[in-house]
Design an enzyme around this catalytic site. Structure first.
Site, PDB file in Angstrom:
ATOM      1  N   ASP A 231       0.872  -1.172   0.000  1.00 38.37           N
ATOM      2  CA  ASP A 231       0.000   0.000   0.000  1.00 38.37           C
ATOM      3  C   ASP A 231       0.914   1.228   0.000  1.00 38.37           C
ATOM      4  OD1 ASP A 231      -2.059   1.783  -0.008  1.00 38.37           O
ATOM      5  OD2 ASP A 231      -3.104   0.946   1.724  1.00 38.37           O
TER       6      ASP A 231
HETATM    7  C1  BGC Z   1      -4.856   3.615   0.102  1.00 38.11           C
HETATM    8  C2  BGC Z   1      -5.034   2.672  -1.082  1.00 38.11           C
HETATM    9  C3  BGC Z   1      -4.794   3.412  -2.367  1.00 38.11           C
HETATM   10  C4  BGC Z   1      -3.407   3.994  -2.344  1.00 38.11           C
HETATM   11  C5  BGC Z   1      -3.066   4.778  -3.580  1.00 38.11           C
HETATM   12  C6  BGC Z   1      -3.538   4.336   0.041  1.00 38.11           C
HETATM   13  O1  BGC Z   1      -3.468   5.334   1.002  1.00 38.11           O
HETATM   14  O2  BGC Z   1      -4.951   2.898   1.305  1.00 38.11           O
HETATM   15  O3  BGC Z   1      -6.327   2.131  -1.065  1.00 38.11           O
HETATM   16  O4  BGC Z   1      -4.963   2.545  -3.458  1.00 38.11           O
HETATM   17  O5  BGC Z   1      -3.312   4.884  -1.232  1.00 38.11           O
HETATM   18  O6  BGC Z   1      -3.794   5.938  -3.633  1.00 38.11           O
END
Ligand code: BGC
Length: 753
Positions: A231
Site C-alpha cells: 500500500d
Molecule cells: C490507500 C489505497 C490506495 C493507495 C493509492 C492508500 O493510502 O490505502 O487504497 O490505493 O493509497 O492511492
C-alpha cells in the site's frame, strides 16, 4: 508483444534489478530503457478510474481525468449481482485501457467489522462469502479487458484509526474464517494480477513483513501467482518486506528502497534469488500489461457507461420499508410532490480519499424527478438544510415545512455530509446530523406521507425516528447516476431489488466491536472472534433495525418445494438445494434467495448461521422458477486450530433459505459423516479425550481394568469430573492403574493414529 523474462533477468544488473522493485513516481513502475522494459501505470480505483496528472498525490487532493463514477462498493454490494459486478469490471477495464492504465487499485474487500470504519463505503460487506463472490466477479470483468486488479487491503485493515501502525490481534480461526476468506475466494477464483498488502500489523507483525501471510498463505496455500504491491507508503524495512513477499514498493521511495535492498544483499540479509523472484513478478506484470498497451483502445462510450452506472445504482438501492405501499409514486396522478433536502439537488454519490473519481457527469434526483414527471405532477423543492452545517437554519426549515404541507407527498433526502466519512479517519458515531433529524420531524409533522431517501456510505442510526416514516429507501452512495436511479425507483420505473450487505443495528452500543474498536496503545483486539455482523446479532438473538440480506420489492415472492440432494458426502461433499421461487405480485421483480448453514453440534462455538450461497431470480408477475444452489466442502467446515486445516465434523447441519438472515422461508437438515480427523493426544489430554481416541481409547480401557477407577470413570456422578482430568494427573492418584511412564509411551505409540 511479450518480453523474454529469463533473458532480461540475465541481462539486468543487480542495481537495475533492485531499482525495478521500486516505483518510478507516484503511479508508475521503473522502466529500463536500455533493455526495452517499459514502465506501467497503476491508478486508483476502485469504483471508477482515478488517473492523476503526473505530479499527482494519492490522497484525493489533486484532480484526476474524467471517468465514470460507478456506485462505490457499499452500494454495489447491495445488488448481490455477480453479473452486474462483472459488467462494471469490464467497463472499468475499458476506461483504464483508454487512459493506458495497466492496474486498477481495487477492489477493496476488507470486512466491515465496525460500522464506524471511515472507509466502509469502499468495502463490500460484513460477510466474507458475499464480499468474495462480488470481488471475484469484478476482478474477472476488469481483467477480461487486459487490465489488472489489485485486491486490497490484504489483510485485516478494518479501520482507519492508526491504520499504518495498529496491530490487529486476531485468533487464527477468526482470521481464516472471516478476514482472509474473501481474499482467498478472489485469489483462487479470479486470479488477480496483483494483491496490495495492507498497512497494519496482524498479531504484532506488519503484514508487509509477514512471510507467513504473503508467501505461506497467499502463494503456497492459495496458489497466487501475481505480484504483491505495498500500500502507498506501507513499507518500513524494505529488505524485510522483500523477504516476506512484497515485490513492488509504491510509490517511489526516491531510491531509499533500492539502496536498502543493495545493502541487504551485500550484508547477506537477502539473497539474489529473492531479488530475482520479485523482479520476475514485476516483469510478469509488465508482460501481462503489454498486449492492452500495444493494441491501444478506441476510448470508451461515456453514455453507455453512464447508463451502466445508472443500472448499477438502481440495483444497489435498498427499499427498507414501504408501509401502505406509499411507493412507488404514481407519475400521472396525485398532487404536488415536495422534494426536500439539499442532497436531492447536490447529490453525495461517492466517498472521499484515494477513491475519489472525477465523474463524467452527475445526475441529481431533483432534476431526474422533474424530468420524469414533466408537468404531470408539480415538483416543489426546498433544500431544508446546509449539508455541512451543524446548526439548523430556521428559514430553510420553515420553507421545507411549508413545501411539505402543500404537497400530496414529500420525498426527503437525508444523509451523511462528506466530512462524516472518509479514508484516513473513522467516524465518531452513527447518527445523521442533528439539523437533518430536526428537519425530518418538522416535515413529518407537516406531512406524514413522507418518503425518506438516505445517502450514506456506511450505516446510520434509524431506530429513534424510523417508526414515524412510512417509506425508507437506503440509497447508499450510488455513483454519478444515482439521482436518476432514485427517480426510477421512486416512480416505479424500476423495481427495487437491493438487499443489505450489512446489518443496520438499532444502536451503536449493540455492535460487535464496541469496547475494542479502534483499540488502545496501538493494538486492536478482535475479541468478538468470528461473530461479526449478523453472526453477532443472530447468535445473540438481538433486535436489529434491519437484518443482513433485507430488502423489499414492489412485488412479493413465495418460496416452496424444497428439495435437497446430497450428491457426495465424503471428503468433498456436494449438496444441491433446489426450491421454487414465485413472483406472487403484480410487477416484474428480482428476488435474491439466500442460503444460510448452521452447525448446531459443533465442538467449537460457531455463529448461529452463515451465508454460504445466494442467487438472484428475476421473475415476471405470476411466474415461478426452480433454482438450485450448490454447497461444497467449505460451506460446512470450520478452521480447526489444532489440525491447522478446514475440518467438517460429523453430524447434522441446518440449511435455511430466506429473503434475509431474519426472514427464513424454508428450512431442513442434512447429516454428513464429516472428516476422520483426531487431534493428537498428549500427556495432558483429558481422560475423556484418551477414551474417545480410536486406538488409544481401547488401550486405556484394557489397562484400566474393570473395577476401581474404571468404575468411577464410568459412573454418571463421578465420571464427568474424573474424565475431565488430564491423564498424566490421574496417574498420580493413589491406586490409579496406569503409570506416568505408560502414558508417555502411549503418547508416542498412538501419535499419528
Ligand atoms: C490507500 C489505497 C490506495 C493507495 C493509492 C492508500 O493510502 O490505502 O487504497 O490505493 O493509497 O492511492
Amino acid at each position: 508483444m511479450t518480453i523474454d523474462i529469463p533473458a532480461l533477468l540475465a541481462a539486468l544488473t543487480l542495481e537495475e534489478k533492485a531499482a525495478l522493485l521500486d516505483g518510478s513516481d507516484f503511479w508508475r513502475t521503473q522502466p529500463v530503457e536500455r533493455l526495452g522494459i517499459p514502465s506501467v501505470m497503476l491508478s486508483d480505483g476502485p469504483h471508477g478510474l482515478r488517473k492523476q496528472p503526473d505530479d499527482g498525490d494519492h490522497l484525493g487532493l489533486l484532480d484526476s481525468v474524467r471517468a465514470t463514477c460507478f456506485p462505490p462498493a457499499a452500494g454495489l454490494a447491495s445488488s448481490w449481482d455477480v453479473c452486474l459486478l462483472g459488467r462494471v469490471g469490464e467497463a472499468l477495464g475499458r476506461e483504464c485501457r483508454a487512459e493506458r492504465v495497466s492496474v486498477l487499485l481495487g477492489p477493496g474487500i476488507n470486512m466491515k467489522r465496525s460500522p464506524l470504519c471511515g472507509r466502509n463505503f469502499e468495502y463490500f460487506s460484513e460477510d466474507p462469502h458475499l464480499a468474495g463472490e462480488l470481488g471475484a466477479a469484478l476482478v474477472t470483468g476488469l481483467q477480461s479487458q487486459g487490465v489488472g486488479a489489485s485486491v486490497k487491503h490484504f489483510a485485516a485493515n478494518n479501520q482507519e484509526t492508526d491504520r499504518m501502525t495498529v496491530s490487529a490481534e486476531i485468533d487464527e480461526r477468526t482470521l481464516r474464517e472471516i478476514y482472509l476468506t474473501a481474499f482467498e475466494t478472489v485469489v483462487t477464483k479470479a486470479r488477480p494480477w496483483t494483491v496490495m498488502s495492507s498497512y497494519n500489523k496482524i498479531n504484532g507483525t506488519y503484514v508487509a513483513e509477514s512471510r507467513r501471510l504473503l508467501t505461506g498463505i497467499l502463494r503456497e496455500e492459495w496458489g497466487f501467482e501475481g505480484l504483491v504491491v505495498s500500500d502507498w507508503g506501507g513499507v518500513g524495512d524494505r529488505p524485510e518486506t522483500v523477504a516476506a513477499g512484497v515485490d513492488l514498493e509504491m510509490p517511489s521511495s526516491s531510491g531509499a528502497g533500492t539502496r536498502a535492498i543493495l545493502d541487504a544483499l551485500a550484508a547477506g540479509r537477502l539473497d539474489e534469488t529473492d531479488i530475482d523472484t520479485a523482479v520476475t513478478r514485476v516483469l510478469t506484470l509488465v508482460d501481462r500489461a503489454l498486449p492492452a498497451l500495444s493494441e491501444g483502445s478506441d476510448g470508451f462510450d461515456a453514455d453507455a457507461h453512464h447508463a451502466l452506472a445508472r443500472e448499477a445504482a438502481t440495483a444497489s438501492a435498498v427499499l427498507l420499508k414501504n408501509d401502505g405501499a406509499l411507493l412507488p409514486l404514481d407519475p400521472d396522478t396525485g398532487g404536488a410532490v415536495a422534494v426536500i433536502g439539499e442532497f436531492a439537488r447536490t447529490p453525495r454519490f461517492q466517498g472521499a480519499g484515494s477513491s475519489q473519481v472525477n465523474p463524467t457527469r452527475v445526475d441529481s434526483a431533483l432534476d431526474a424527478l422533474r424530468a420524469a414527471l414533466d408537468g404531470r405532477r408539480e415538483v416543489a423543492f426546498a433544500p431544508g438544510y446546509v449539508i455541512e452545517s451543524a446548526e439548523a437554519d430556521p428559514d430553510l426549515v420553515a420553507q421545507a415545512v411549508r413545501t411539505a404541507a402543500d404537497a400530496e407527498v414529500a420525498v426527503l433526502f437525508l444523509g451523511l455530509p462528506p466530512s462524516y466519512e472518509s479514508e484516513g479517519y473513522d467516524r465518531d458515531h452513527m447518527d445523521l446530523p442533528a439539523p437533518q433529524i430536526a428537519l425530518l420531524h418538522a416535515v413529518l409533522d407537516a406531512n406524514p406521507r413522507t418518503v425518506v431517501v438516505l445517502s450514506n456510505g456506511s450505516v446510520v442510526t434509524l431506530a429513534p425516528w424510523q417508526d414515524r416514516v412510512p417509506a425508507l429507501l437506503e440509497a447508499w452512495l450510488l455513483g454519478q447516476a444515482g439521482g436518476s436511479a432514485c427517480a426510477d425507483l421512486l416512480l416505479g420505473r424500476a423495481n427495487p431489488s437491493g438487499k443489505l450487505a450489512e446489518t443496520i443495528p438499532q444502536r451503536y452500543e449493540d455492535t460487535p466491536a464496541v469496547g475494542t474498536f479502534p483499540g488502545e496503545f496501538g493494538r486492536v483486539r478482535y475479541a468478538e472472534g468470528p461473530l461479526i455482523g449478523y453472526r453477532w446479532y443472530d447468535t445473540r438473538r438481538m433486535p436489529v433495525a434491519y437484518p443482513f440480506g433485507h430488502g423489499l420489492s414492489y412485488t412479493a415472492f413465495a418460496y416452496s418445494d424444497l428439495d435437497v440432494t446430497v450428491r457426495a458426502d465424503g471428503d468433498d461433499p456436494q449438496v444441491d438445494i433446489t426450491l421454487t421461487v414465485t413472483n406472487t405480485g403484480e410487477r416484474a421483480g428480482t428476488e435474491t434467495v439466500q442460503l444460510y448453514v448452521t452447525d448446531p453440534e459443533a465442538s467449537v462455538h460457531r455463529p448461529e448461521q452463515e451465508l454460504r450461497a445466494f442467487t438472484r431470480v428475476p421473475l415476471e408477475p405470476g411466474h415461478s422458477e426452480r433454482v438450485t444452489l450448490t454447497l461444497g466442502r467449505r460451506a460446512f467446515a470450520f478452521w480447526h486450530e489444532i489440525a491447522a486445516d478446514w475440518i467438517i465434523e460429523a453430524g447434522t447441519f441446518g440449511l435455511r433459505l430466506g429473503a434475509s438472515s431474519r426472514d427464513i422461508r424454508l428450512e431442513t437438515t442434512i447429516a454428513l459423516p464429516g472428516d476422520t480427523y483426531t487431534p493428537p493426544l498428549t500427556a495432558d489430554s483429558t481422560a475423556d479425550q484418551w477414551l474417545a481416541h480410536p486406538t488409544a481409547g481401547p488401550w486405556l480401557r484394557t489397562t484400566l481394568g474393570t473395577d476401581g477407577f474404571a468404575t468411577l470413570l464410568s459412573d454418571p456422578h463421578t465420571g464427568p469430573m474424573l474424565r475431565a482430568i488430564p491423564l498424566s494427573r490421574l496417574t498420580r492418584f493413589p491406586g490409579f492403574p496406569v503409570t506416568g511412564e505408560q502414558v508417555g509411551e502411549a503418547v508416542v505409540k498412538y501419535r499419528g493414529d
